[in-house]
Design an enzyme around this catalytic site. Structure first.
Site, mmCIF file in Angstrom:
data_model
loop_
_atom_site.group_PDB
_atom_site.id
_atom_site.type_symbol
_atom_site.label_atom_id
_atom_site.label_comp_id
_atom_site.label_asym_id
_atom_site.label_seq_id
_atom_site.Cartn_x
_atom_site.Cartn_y
_atom_site.Cartn_z
ATOM 1 C CG ASP A 120 -2.204 0.808 0.952
ATOM 2 O OD1 ASP A 120 -3.261 0.164 0.844
ATOM 3 O OD2 ASP A 120 -2.133 2.052 0.808
ATOM 4 C CG ASP A 140 2.595 5.825 -5.998
ATOM 5 O OD1 ASP A 140 1.921 5.118 -6.778
ATOM 6 O OD2 ASP A 140 2.449 7.053 -5.901
ATOM 7 C CG ASN A 154 -7.001 -4.254 -4.740
ATOM 8 O OD1 ASN A 154 -8.193 -4.428 -4.988
ATOM 9 N ND2 ASN A 154 -6.584 -3.455 -3.756
ATOM 10 C CE1 TYR A 204 -11.319 3.440 -11.142
ATOM 11 C CE2 TYR A 204 -13.596 3.215 -11.899
ATOM 12 C CZ TYR A 204 -12.537 2.772 -11.113
ATOM 13 O OH TYR A 204 -12.699 1.672 -10.303
#
Ligand SMILES: NC(=O)c1ccc[n+]([C@@H]2O[C@H](COP(=O)([O-])OP(=O)(O)OC[C@H]3O[C@@H](n4cnc5c(N)ncnc54)[C@H](O)[C@@H]3O)[C@@H](O)[C@H]2O)c1
Length: 272
Positions: free
Chosen positions: A40, A66, A88, A172
């Protein structure tokens, strides 16, 4: 008799594994016996999920980076012996220029930008950085080990926004559709190396990320209410609705399934 998924001896990395769908995937992969590298870009979240897995008797480590930073991805996972990559990390990613703090006063930035004609190229970048380049970066970094090992699994979480289309989410949607097209091409390149590559396309899943976006956007709230009326199973998805399919696709039982996109969407779209 029973049916068991056994991933012991395998190492999985789950990007954006610190909460929501990613966290559920980490816990389920670990329960199936995989060693899980919890990624993460918010280090605390990755560490807390890794700790949760260890406390439950599983094997895990936090690998904060990142996904849109290719050098950081390469440094962190190229030599980690990754057998299973779960792409994910997604949504709108971090605030531009700030890799540690979500934007909008503690809330994550939204996947909805409003009407496309009111946006400019600079607004689109964050969506491509995490949802498309993040997937490409992590795949590029982990695939050589999988090819050398003669086995591997890549599972990418995309969105029905990129499959069916959603207004006000064009950048997106484009980035998610791009990721799905990318992984289909990779599936064709590496099938003979024992590597399968599949996508899971989500409708609305009840996660912290969604709650943060909805709290900052009446439009997202209205969209969720509208969508719920179109789901055959009339509820929001839960992260565990996704984690089981991730773990199945990661398993030996799915060795003849590749190049596919599986909707997990309560029946939002019904396809042949
Ligand atoms: N929740 C939904 O309704 C929904 C619907 C369709 C698709 N999806 C997709 O499912 C995936 C998971 O969604 P979620 O709702 O669980 O998300 P979430 O926002 O709750 O969690 C995502 C996690 O990823 C991390 N992250 C974000 N950008 C990152 C980056 N650049 N590098 C590393 N980590 C990063 C965040 O810190 C966060 O912990 C995303 O790809 C999202 O686009 C979600």
């Amino acid at each position: 008799m029973s049916f068991t998924i056994d991933l012991s001896g395998r190492t999985a990395v789950v990007t954006g594994g610190g909460q929501g769908v990613g966290r559920a995937a980490c816990l389920t992969l670990a329960a199936a016996g995989a060693r899980v590298l919890v990624n993460d870009f918010v280090a605390d979240r990755a560490e807390s999920v890794a700790k949760e897995i260890e406390q439950a008797g599983g094997a895990a480590a936090a690998v904060p980076f990142d996904v849109s930073d290719y050098q950081a991805v390469t440094r962190s996972v190229s030599d980690a012996g990754v057998d299973i990559l779960v792409n994910n990390a997604g949504n709108a990613g971090p605030a531009i220029g700030d890799a540690t703090a979500p934007a909008s006063g503690g809330r994550g930035p939204s996947v909805s930008l409003g009407e496309f004609t009111n946006t400019e190229p600079a607004d689109w970048e964050r969506y491509f950085a995490v949802n498309l380049y993040g997937v490409m970066n992590c795949t590029r970094a982990t695939l050589p080990h999988m090819i050398a090992a003669g086995h591997g699994r890549i599972i990418t979480i995309v969105s029905d926004a990129g499959r069916v289309g959603e207004p006000h989410m064009a950048p997106y949607a484009a980035a998610k559709a791009g990721a799905a097209g990318f992984t289909r091409a990779i599936a064709r390149e590496v099938g003979r190396d024992g590597i399968t590559v599949n996508n899971i396309a989500l409708a609305t899943v009840d996660t912290i990320g969604l709650a943060e976006m909805a709290a900052g956007s009446p439009e997202i709230q209205r969209r969720v209410e509208r969508q719920l009326r179109r789901y055959i199973v009339p509820r929001l998805g839960q992260p565990d609705d996704v984690a089981g399919l991730v773990t199945f696709l990661a398993s030996p039982a799915a060795s003849w399934i590749t190049g596919q996109t599986y909707p997990v969407n309560g029946g939002y779209s019904v396809n042949l």
